[in-house]
Scaffold this motif. Structure first.
Motif, PDB file in Angstrom:
ATOM      1  N   MET A   1       0.813  -1.209   0.000  1.00  0.00           N
ATOM      2  CA  MET A   1       0.000   0.000   0.000  1.00  0.00           C
ATOM      3  C   MET A   1       0.853   1.269   0.000  1.00  0.00           C
ATOM      4  O   MET A   1       0.340   2.341  -0.229  1.00  0.00           O
ATOM      5  N   GLU A   2       2.137   1.126   0.292  1.00  0.00           N
ATOM      6  CA  GLU A   2       3.029   2.290   0.336  1.00  0.00           C
ATOM      7  C   GLU A   2       3.009   3.049  -0.989  1.00  0.00           C
ATOM      8  O   GLU A   2       3.144   4.259  -1.004  1.00  0.00           O
ATOM      9  N   HIS A   3       2.812   2.326  -2.094  1.00  0.00           N
ATOM     10  CA  HIS A   3       2.795   2.987  -3.397  1.00  0.00           C
ATOM     11  C   HIS A   3       1.597   3.930  -3.545  1.00  0.00           C
ATOM     12  O   HIS A   3       1.565   4.735  -4.459  1.00  0.00           O
ATOM     13  N   LEU A   4       0.615   3.839  -2.650  1.00  0.00           N
ATOM     14  CA  LEU A   4      -0.551   4.718  -2.710  1.00  0.00           C
ATOM     15  C   LEU A   4      -0.351   6.006  -1.919  1.00  0.00           C
ATOM     16  O   LEU A   4      -1.189   6.900  -1.989  1.00  0.00           O
ATOM     17  N   LYS A   5       0.742   6.120  -1.155  1.00  0.00           N
ATOM     18  CA  LYS A   5       1.008   7.347  -0.412  1.00  0.00           C
ATOM     19  C   LYS A   5       1.389   8.448  -1.387  1.00  0.00           C
ATOM     20  O   LYS A   5       2.140   8.236  -2.322  1.00  0.00           O
ATOM     21  N   LEU A   6       0.837   9.620  -1.152  1.00  0.00           N
ATOM     22  CA  LEU A   6       1.083  10.758  -2.035  1.00  0.00           C
ATOM     23  C   LEU A   6       1.570  11.952  -1.232  1.00  0.00           C
ATOM     24  O   LEU A   6       1.123  12.162  -0.107  1.00  0.00           O
ATOM     25  N   CYS A   7       2.453  12.743  -1.834  1.00  0.00           N
ATOM     26  CA  CYS A   7       2.802  14.015  -1.219  1.00  0.00           C
ATOM     27  C   CYS A   7       1.597  14.952  -1.380  1.00  0.00           C
ATOM     28  O   CYS A   7       0.664  14.664  -2.139  1.00  0.00           O
ATOM     29  N   GLU A   8       1.618  16.052  -0.669  1.00  0.00           N
ATOM     30  CA  GLU A   8       0.476  16.971  -0.654  1.00  0.00           C
ATOM     31  C   GLU A   8       0.102  17.458  -2.062  1.00  0.00           C
ATOM     32  O   GLU A   8      -1.067  17.461  -2.435  1.00  0.00           O
ATOM     33  N   SER A   9       1.080  17.857  -2.858  1.00  0.00           N
ATOM     34  CA  SER A   9       0.772  18.394  -4.188  1.00  0.00           C
ATOM     35  C   SER A   9       0.199  17.312  -5.108  1.00  0.00           C
ATOM     36  O   SER A   9      -0.726  17.576  -5.880  1.00  0.00           O
ATOM     37  N   ASP A  10       0.717  16.090  -5.013  1.00  0.00           N
ATOM     38  CA  ASP A  10       0.179  14.999  -5.826  1.00  0.00           C
ATOM     39  C   ASP A  10      -1.254  14.675  -5.404  1.00  0.00           C
ATOM     40  O   ASP A  10      -2.109  14.395  -6.246  1.00  0.00           O
ATOM     41  N   TYR A  11      -1.504  14.715  -4.101  1.00  0.00           N
ATOM     42  CA  TYR A  11      -2.864  14.446  -3.604  1.00  0.00           C
ATOM     43  C   TYR A  11      -3.839  15.509  -4.114  1.00  0.00           C
ATOM     44  O   TYR A  11      -4.931  15.183  -4.578  1.00  0.00           O
ATOM     45  N   ARG A  12      -3.440  16.774  -4.060  1.00  0.00           N
ATOM     46  CA  ARG A  12      -4.314  17.850  -4.560  1.00  0.00           C
ATOM     47  C   ARG A  12      -4.564  17.682  -6.060  1.00  0.00           C
ATOM     48  O   ARG A  12      -5.667  17.921  -6.550  1.00  0.00           O
ATOM     49  N   PHE A  13      -3.552  17.241  -6.792  1.00  0.00           N
ATOM     50  CA  PHE A  13      -3.689  16.968  -8.226  1.00  0.00           C
ATOM     51  C   PHE A  13      -4.697  15.835  -8.447  1.00  0.00           C
ATOM     52  O   PHE A  13      -5.582  15.934  -9.299  1.00  0.00           O
ATOM     53  N   MET A  14      -4.569  14.771  -7.657  1.00  0.00           N
ATOM     54  CA  MET A  14      -5.495  13.649  -7.781  1.00  0.00           C
ATOM     55  C   MET A  14      -6.923  14.084  -7.472  1.00  0.00           C
ATOM     56  O   MET A  14      -7.867  13.615  -8.118  1.00  0.00           O
ATOM     57  N   LEU A  15      -7.101  14.994  -6.514  1.00  0.00           N
ATOM     58  CA  LEU A  15      -8.444  15.495  -6.214  1.00  0.00           C
ATOM     59  C   LEU A  15      -9.075  16.145  -7.438  1.00  0.00           C
ATOM     60  O   LEU A  15     -10.259  15.965  -7.709  1.00  0.00           O
ATOM     61  N   VAL A  16      -8.284  16.896  -8.180  1.00  0.00           N
ATOM     62  CA  VAL A  16      -8.791  17.531  -9.400  1.00  0.00           C
ATOM     63  C   VAL A  16      -9.243  16.458 -10.380  1.00  0.00           C
ATOM     64  O   VAL A  16     -10.336  16.540 -10.954  1.00  0.00           O
ATOM     65  N   VAL A  17      -8.431  15.434 -10.554  1.00  0.00           N
ATOM     66  CA  VAL A  17      -8.794  14.356 -11.485  1.00  0.00           C
ATOM     67  C   VAL A  17     -10.049  13.638 -10.995  1.00  0.00           C
ATOM     68  O   VAL A  17     -11.004  13.449 -11.753  1.00  0.00           O
TER      69      VAL A  17
END
Length: 120
Positions: free
Chosen positions: A1-17
């Motif tokens: 599951m470690e591969h699913l951890k995201l830094c803050e900017s990547d997480y915000r990007f994923m939210l947009v998607v």
């Protein structure tokens, strides 16, 4: 599951998607400029990186998530509770609630969730 951890900017990007998928990559560039203040090269760099990690797919310039929001949120939540509260869910909840009151409906929902996930 470690591969699913995201830094803050990547997480915000994923939210947009997640909020707009599937979406053309050009629209993603526009949304990232509006919501994140990013320039086009930044958006495409992060898109490429997250595609390489298997988080997103970009097929014929249409971007969509390969990992559901709830799965990433579960990993992030578990990591936060482990790191901040030594893995203690009761300690997290006690801190989270503080002096805050919850409604009867929220209390019932929490009870239902606890019953659903309790080990027997």
């Amino acid at each position: 599951m470690e591969h699913l951890k995201l830094c803050e900017s990547d997480y915000r990007f994923m939210l947009v998607v997640w909020d707009h998928e599937p979406l053309p990559s050009g629209q993603l560039v526009t949304l990232c400029a509006e919501r994140l203040g990013w320039k086009k090269p930044t958006t495409y760099t992060v898109l490429r990186k997250l595609c390489e990690r298997g988080m997103l797919q970009n097929v014929d310039t249409v971007v969509s998530a390969r990992v559901p929001r709830e799965q990433v949120q579960a990993v992030e939540s578990e990591y936060f509770i482990d790191r901040t509260f030594g893995g203690s869910l009761p300690q997290f909840l006690a801190t989270f609630f503080g002096n805050r009151k919850i409604s009867k409906a929220e209390a019932e929902e929490l009870k239902r969730l606890i019953d659903e996930h309790r080990e027997d």
